[in-house]
Design a protein around this motif. Structure first.
Motif, PDB file in Angstrom:
ATOM      1  N   THR A   1       0.860  -1.184   0.000  1.00 14.33           N
ATOM      2  CA  THR A   1       0.000   0.000   0.000  1.00 14.33           C
ATOM      3  C   THR A   1       0.896   1.233   0.000  1.00 14.33           C
ATOM      4  O   THR A   1       1.996   1.219   0.576  1.00 14.33           O
ATOM      5  N   THR A   2       0.401   2.313  -0.610  1.00 15.77           N
ATOM      6  CA  THR A   2       1.232   3.509  -0.702  1.00 15.77           C
ATOM      7  C   THR A   2       0.381   4.770  -0.828  1.00 15.77           C
ATOM      8  O   THR A   2      -0.751   4.729  -1.312  1.00 15.77           O
ATOM      9  N   GLY A   3       0.925   5.870  -0.369  1.00 18.64           N
ATOM     10  CA  GLY A   3       0.272   7.173  -0.455  1.00 18.64           C
ATOM     11  C   GLY A   3       1.250   8.220   0.044  1.00 18.64           C
ATOM     12  O   GLY A   3       2.260   7.897   0.680  1.00 18.64           O
ATOM     13  N   ARG A   4       0.960   9.491  -0.233  1.00 21.24           N
ATOM     14  CA  ARG A   4       1.836  10.566   0.237  1.00 21.24           C
ATOM     15  C   ARG A   4       1.037  11.609   0.992  1.00 21.24           C
ATOM     16  O   ARG A   4      -0.157  11.798   0.736  1.00 21.24           O
ATOM     17  N   GLY A   5       1.707  12.302   1.910  1.00 21.85           N
ATOM     18  CA  GLY A   5       1.050  13.374   2.639  1.00 21.85           C
ATOM     19  C   GLY A   5      -0.111  12.844   3.465  1.00 21.85           C
ATOM     20  O   GLY A   5       0.005  11.851   4.177  1.00 21.85           O
ATOM     21  N   TYR A   6      -1.245  13.516   3.337  1.00 20.95           N
ATOM     22  CA  TYR A   6      -2.426  13.116   4.100  1.00 20.95           C
ATOM     23  C   TYR A   6      -2.852  11.677   3.802  1.00 20.95           C
ATOM     24  O   TYR A   6      -3.540  11.052   4.619  1.00 20.95           O
ATOM     25  N   ALA A   7      -2.476  11.158   2.642  1.00 21.24           N
ATOM     26  CA  ALA A   7      -2.886   9.801   2.256  1.00 21.24           C
ATOM     27  C   ALA A   7      -1.993   8.717   2.850  1.00 21.24           C
ATOM     28  O   ALA A   7      -2.379   7.543   2.861  1.00 21.24           O
ATOM     29  N   TYR A   8      -0.828   9.089   3.336  1.00 23.51           N
ATOM     30  CA  TYR A   8       0.086   8.074   3.866  1.00 23.51           C
ATOM     31  C   TYR A   8      -0.487   7.351   5.085  1.00 23.51           C
ATOM     32  O   TYR A   8      -0.387   6.110   5.176  1.00 23.51           O
ATOM     33  N   PRO A   9      -1.118   8.047   6.051  1.00 26.92           N
ATOM     34  CA  PRO A   9      -1.747   7.307   7.156  1.00 26.92           C
ATOM     35  C   PRO A   9      -2.788   6.302   6.676  1.00 26.92           C
ATOM     36  O   PRO A   9      -2.931   5.222   7.261  1.00 26.92           O
ATOM     37  N   THR A  10      -3.508   6.644   5.598  1.00 20.64           N
ATOM     38  CA  THR A  10      -4.502   5.717   5.045  1.00 20.64           C
ATOM     39  C   THR A  10      -3.828   4.456   4.519  1.00 20.64           C
ATOM     40  O   THR A  10      -4.323   3.339   4.715  1.00 20.64           O
ATOM     41  N   ALA A  11      -2.694   4.625   3.847  1.00 19.09           N
ATOM     42  CA  ALA A  11      -1.954   3.469   3.335  1.00 19.09           C
ATOM     43  C   ALA A  11      -1.504   2.573   4.480  1.00 19.09           C
ATOM     44  O   ALA A  11      -1.605   1.337   4.408  1.00 19.09           O
ATOM     45  N   ARG A  12      -1.031   3.181   5.553  1.00 18.96           N
ATOM     46  CA  ARG A  12      -0.570   2.388   6.700  1.00 18.96           C
ATOM     47  C   ARG A  12      -1.730   1.686   7.396  1.00 18.96           C
ATOM     48  O   ARG A  12      -1.620   0.516   7.790  1.00 18.96           O
ATOM     49  N   GLU A  13      -2.844   2.381   7.555  1.00 20.93           N
ATOM     50  CA  GLU A  13      -3.996   1.773   8.211  1.00 20.93           C
ATOM     51  C   GLU A  13      -4.568   0.632   7.365  1.00 20.93           C
ATOM     52  O   GLU A  13      -5.002  -0.395   7.898  1.00 20.93           O
ATOM     53  N   THR A  14      -4.561   0.793   6.048  1.00 21.73           N
ATOM     54  CA  THR A  14      -5.039  -0.263   5.161  1.00 21.73           C
ATOM     55  C   THR A  14      -4.186  -1.523   5.307  1.00 21.73           C
ATOM     56  O   THR A  14      -4.710  -2.638   5.409  1.00 21.73           O
ATOM     57  N   ALA A  15      -2.873  -1.341   5.306  1.00 21.66           N
ATOM     58  CA  ALA A  15      -1.978  -2.496   5.461  1.00 21.66           C
ATOM     59  C   ALA A  15      -2.247  -3.214   6.779  1.00 21.66           C
ATOM     60  O   ALA A  15      -2.302  -4.449   6.834  1.00 21.66           O
ATOM     61  N   LEU A  16      -2.437  -2.452   7.841  1.00 23.72           N
ATOM     62  CA  LEU A  16      -2.713  -3.058   9.141  1.00 23.72           C
ATOM     63  C   LEU A  16      -4.013  -3.849   9.120  1.00 23.72           C
ATOM     64  O   LEU A  16      -4.074  -4.979   9.626  1.00 23.72           O
TER      65      LEU A  16
ATOM     66  N   LEU B   1       2.855  -4.422   3.120  1.00 24.50           N
ATOM     67  CA  LEU B   1       3.868  -3.411   3.434  1.00 24.50           C
ATOM     68  C   LEU B   1       3.353  -2.046   3.012  1.00 24.50           C
ATOM     69  O   LEU B   1       2.874  -1.880   1.889  1.00 24.50           O
ATOM     70  N   ALA B   2       3.464  -1.072   3.906  1.00 27.43           N
ATOM     71  CA  ALA B   2       3.017   0.290   3.600  1.00 27.43           C
ATOM     72  C   ALA B   2       4.232   1.191   3.416  1.00 27.43           C
ATOM     73  O   ALA B   2       5.144   1.190   4.249  1.00 27.43           O
ATOM     74  N   PHE B   3       4.231   1.951   2.322  1.00 23.53           N
ATOM     75  CA  PHE B   3       5.313   2.892   2.042  1.00 23.53           C
ATOM     76  C   PHE B   3       4.733   4.240   1.665  1.00 23.53           C
ATOM     77  O   PHE B   3       3.683   4.313   1.019  1.00 23.53           O
ATOM     78  N   SER B   4       5.420   5.304   2.030  1.00 22.88           N
ATOM     79  CA  SER B   4       5.087   6.579   1.401  1.00 22.88           C
ATOM     80  C   SER B   4       5.476   6.457  -0.066  1.00 22.88           C
ATOM     81  O   SER B   4       6.376   5.675  -0.430  1.00 22.88           O
ATOM     82  N   GLY B   5       4.798   7.215  -0.914  1.00 19.05           N
ATOM     83  CA  GLY B   5       5.117   7.145  -2.341  1.00 19.05           C
ATOM     84  C   GLY B   5       6.569   7.467  -2.609  1.00 19.05           C
ATOM     85  O   GLY B   5       7.204   6.858  -3.483  1.00 19.05           O
ATOM     86  N   ALA B   6       7.127   8.426  -1.865  1.00 18.66           N
ATOM     87  CA  ALA B   6       8.523   8.808  -2.055  1.00 18.66           C
ATOM     88  C   ALA B   6       9.458   7.672  -1.657  1.00 18.66           C
ATOM     89  O   ALA B   6      10.415   7.347  -2.377  1.00 18.66           O
TER      90      ALA B   6
ATOM     91  N   PRO C   1     -13.744   2.468   1.638  1.00 18.49           N
ATOM     92  CA  PRO C   1     -13.709   1.309   0.739  1.00 18.49           C
ATOM     93  C   PRO C   1     -12.586   0.343   1.081  1.00 18.49           C
ATOM     94  O   PRO C   1     -12.686  -0.859   0.786  1.00 18.49           O
ATOM     95  N   LEU C   2     -11.539   0.834   1.724  1.00 16.12           N
ATOM     96  CA  LEU C   2     -10.431  -0.038   2.092  1.00 16.12           C
ATOM     97  C   LEU C   2     -10.778  -0.892   3.306  1.00 16.12           C
ATOM     98  O   LEU C   2     -10.337  -2.045   3.411  1.00 16.12           O
ATOM     99  N   GLN C   3     -11.569  -0.347   4.216  1.00 17.79           N
ATOM    100  CA  GLN C   3     -12.092  -1.173   5.304  1.00 17.79           C
ATOM    101  C   GLN C   3     -13.030  -2.245   4.753  1.00 17.79           C
ATOM    102  O   GLN C   3     -13.020  -3.391   5.210  1.00 17.79           O
ATOM    103  N   LYS C   4     -13.837  -1.862   3.766  1.00 11.48           N
ATOM    104  CA  LYS C   4     -14.718  -2.848   3.119  1.00 11.48           C
ATOM    105  C   LYS C   4     -13.892  -3.919   2.405  1.00 11.48           C
ATOM    106  O   LYS C   4     -14.265  -5.103   2.398  1.00 11.48           O
TER     107      LYS C   4
END
Length: 330
Positions: free
Chosen positions: A195-210, A221-226, A301-304
């Protein structure tokens, strides 16, 4: 929470913090609440211009460190408010002269009573062991808090309140989409996922992976886009699904290049956002909103997906292995 007593209570706390004028802010949390705290960190630095750090509880609880946090605002974020290590961080911070604040779903918890200030996210009883609605409520509480501090009097500005008032309807529309159920069938036999995202979206990527790891036991594995472009991109290929959170604003614009690079590696990329992105093979649609509001919608949608994938893999998302509502760590 957008109006009534919970909103008034948050406004009162925000006004007190604004009056205190903290020089820097330290967030502390574990698991899902740590991801909400990360969202709060982005909000604080971007909207308030105040330096932010994320505390390492073990430095205090295991190694006996006593950092000088005088002049800081220290915020503990916990659904239950029952984590001993988070409570100890706030206790030590308060003793060193910090202003302490607890953000919990239990105003009678040890964390809430240890802190000088407390915000009740007012989510009601969390039935899911893998917390879902309390995560969204934590995000909203932190958003209201930061915008209230920014406005000075504790309440968000008029344009903010107008935008926030639209979120419940947008959330209902988002939950009505069925793309996550279809995607679960596609990922049913995946052996790992990114999962990946940057800025405000990065917490979403981490929560999705969890959530995927908690309920489907799918290594994620969750990564920031950078950070993804700094080496880990090499592990992506057609057999490693990638979920990329791509919203509007600077974070979303930077993620478009990440998705393109992933597409060049023929990775199976599904984006979360309002628009199709070149290089992606699919998209879970969410309404377009200001980037700082998007995490409240993107996670739905990621929780779903986590729910549907767990069921598709024959697991019970209501009774995930080794997971309890309150995890006590020191």
């Amino acid at each position: 929470m957008l109006e009534g007593e919970p909103a008034k209570a948050i406004a009162e706390v925000a006004a007190k913090v604004a009056e205190h004028r903290p020089k820097h802010v330290v967030f502390v949390g574990r698991g899902t609440s740590d991801h909400a705290a990360l969202y709060g960190a982005y909000l604080t630095e971007i909207r308030l211009g105040i330096p932010v750090g994320l505390a390492s509880p073990s430095a205090i609880t295991l190694y006996g460190a006593r950092p000088d946090l005088a002049g800081a605002l220290v915020v503990g974020v916990s659904q239950s408010g029952g984590s001993p290590d988070l409570t100890e961080v706030l206790k030590v911070a308060r003793e060193s002269g910090a202003l302490t604040l607890a953000v919990t779903n239990n105003p009678a918890s040890t964390l809430a009573t240890t802190a000088e200030l407390s915000v009740d996210v007012a989510a009601g009883h969390e039935r899911a062991v893998a917390a879902t609605k309390t995560y969204t409520a934590e995000l909203l509480a932190l958003l209201l808090l930061v915008e209230g501090i920014r406005n000075g009097d504790g309440t968000p500005a008029a344009e903010e309140r107008e935008a926030l008032a639209k979120l419940p309807e947008l959330a209902e529309r988002t939950l009505g989409e069925h793309g996550a159920d279809e995607l679960a069938q596609r990922y049913r036999f995946a052996s790992r996922l990114v999962t990946t995202g940057r800025g405000y979206a990065y917490p979403t990527a981490r929560e999705t992976a969890l959530k995927l790891m908690e309920t489907s036991y799918l290594p994620a594995l969750a990564f920031s886009g950078a950070d993804l472009l700094h080496g880990p991109l090499a592990m992506t290929d057609p057999d490693v699904p990638v979920v990329a959170v791509v919203g509007s604003g600077p974070g979303g614009s930077s993620m478009a290049d990440v998705v393109t690079r992933l597409g060049e590696r023929r990775a199976d990329v599904v984006t979360i956002g309002a628009h199709d992105i070149a290089g992606a093979s699919g998209r879970l649609a969410v309404p377009e909103v200001d980037e700082r509001y998007a995490p409240l919608l993107d996670i739905l949608p990621l929780q779903k997906l986590a729910l549907s994938l767990a069921l598709a893999r024959g697991e019970d998302p209501d009774a995930p292995r080794g997971l309890k509502k309150v995890t006590a760590t020191l």
